[in-house]
Write an enzyme that holds these catalytic residues in place. Sequence first.
Site, PDB file in Angstrom:
ATOM      1  N   GLU A 164      23.641  33.012  51.688  1.00 57.57           N
ATOM      2  CA  GLU A 164      22.411  32.668  51.508  1.00 57.57           C
ATOM      3  C   GLU A 164      21.570  33.147  52.439  1.00 57.57           C
ATOM      4  O   GLU A 164      20.289  33.347  52.330  1.00 57.57           O
ATOM      5  CB  GLU A 164      22.350  31.039  51.628  1.00 57.57           C
ATOM      6  N   HIS A 186      18.828  24.779  50.898  1.00 55.74           N
ATOM      7  CA  HIS A 186      19.227  24.422  52.026  1.00 55.74           C
ATOM      8  C   HIS A 186      18.032  23.517  52.330  1.00 55.74           C
ATOM      9  O   HIS A 186      17.389  23.745  53.630  1.00 55.74           O
ATOM     10  CB  HIS A 186      19.221  25.790  53.034  1.00 55.74           C
ATOM     11  N   ARG A 229      27.988  23.434  54.983  1.00 51.12           N
ATOM     12  CA  ARG A 229      27.922  25.249  55.215  1.00 51.12           C
ATOM     13  C   ARG A 229      28.520  25.705  54.212  1.00 51.12           C
ATOM     14  O   ARG A 229      29.386  25.294  53.438  1.00 51.12           O
ATOM     15  CB  ARG A 229      28.824  25.643  56.604  1.00 51.12           C
ATOM     16  N   ASP A 247      23.757  22.896  48.025  1.00 51.56           N
ATOM     17  CA  ASP A 247      22.513  22.902  49.117  1.00 51.56           C
ATOM     18  C   ASP A 247      22.706  24.182  49.869  1.00 51.56           C
ATOM     19  O   ASP A 247      21.792  24.626  50.500  1.00 51.56           O
ATOM     20  CB  ASP A 247      22.169  21.652  49.753  1.00 51.56           C
TER      21      ASP A 247
END
Length: 329
Positions: A263, A295, A234, A258
């Site tokens: 985001e 992600h 996260r 990632d």
Amino acid sequence: MKRIAIFSSKPDDKQFLALANQDKNYELVHFENRLKPETVKLAEGFDGVSCFVNDIVDETALTELHRLGIGIIALRCAGFNNVDLETAQRLGIQVSRVPSYSPESVAEHAVAMILALNRKITRAHLRVKEHNFNLDGLMGFNLQSCTIGVIGTGKIGLATLRALSGFGSRLLCYDPFPSEAGAALGEYVDLPTLYRLSDVITLHCPLTEETYHLINREAIAQMKPGVMLVNTSRGALLNAQDALDGMKQGKIGYLGLDVYEMEGEIFFRDLSGRVLHDDVFALLLSYPNVLVTGHQGYFTREALTEIAQTTLANFDAYYAGHKTGNELF
């Protein structure tokens, strides 16, 4: 026929949910919009709602969903930090999730990021595409001779430890709830020890009040110079500004992300040709020793199949008055 509103839907959600729905009788209506207070009105006329990691399921959204008669929210993910569970429970809205879709998918992506950062694969590929075969600046290190710290030894953390064990690295791990499975793969230590000894640190823990900005200025100061940090869990586990400062100072030698704290307005969208208004993120992207993916750690056929099947199974159980164990309260 129950009508389900699928928020934050992408083509792959449509494909895999349609396959999972072949032997069921749901009417699945897909919205690219994220679920948030401004878009919750789209759920009018539906019997249930499904949403994803960056949807905003706060008190305002939940109150409106309750007014619209929605009794269940099925998350297509394991994390639930974006949902006000206290309000959902008070309003009698069931929240279910997909607790385990494919731990290996995220673990393998984390290992891929470690290898790509270490061996500078992206930079090397771009050089060769331009017929530049010079090796200057591409030197890496043997994972076999380094220490890797894994923070969080749930299903994904354990899968990461298993994947890393083949390299012969010394594996350290931290979790407030150690497990025998984790101890069989790595050595449990406290966080200061993990920070001090690790050449590579990879994060695999949920976002809670305790883990929010776990990696901050103070934590980074305890780490080895040139440490590699990888986050596939996260975004808010890592304070991006502190990480950027650590890179400027040379304390962080490699950064793999990632996920990113802000985001929600960036990932899962095509922003080609647009200016990013997040200065910290834009600066991070400019560093040659930073690797960012959008992600996609979960993004495998196996994971998407499991997510779709479990999501619809959660609806099945709710409408049949049963429990699956995937309910959050």
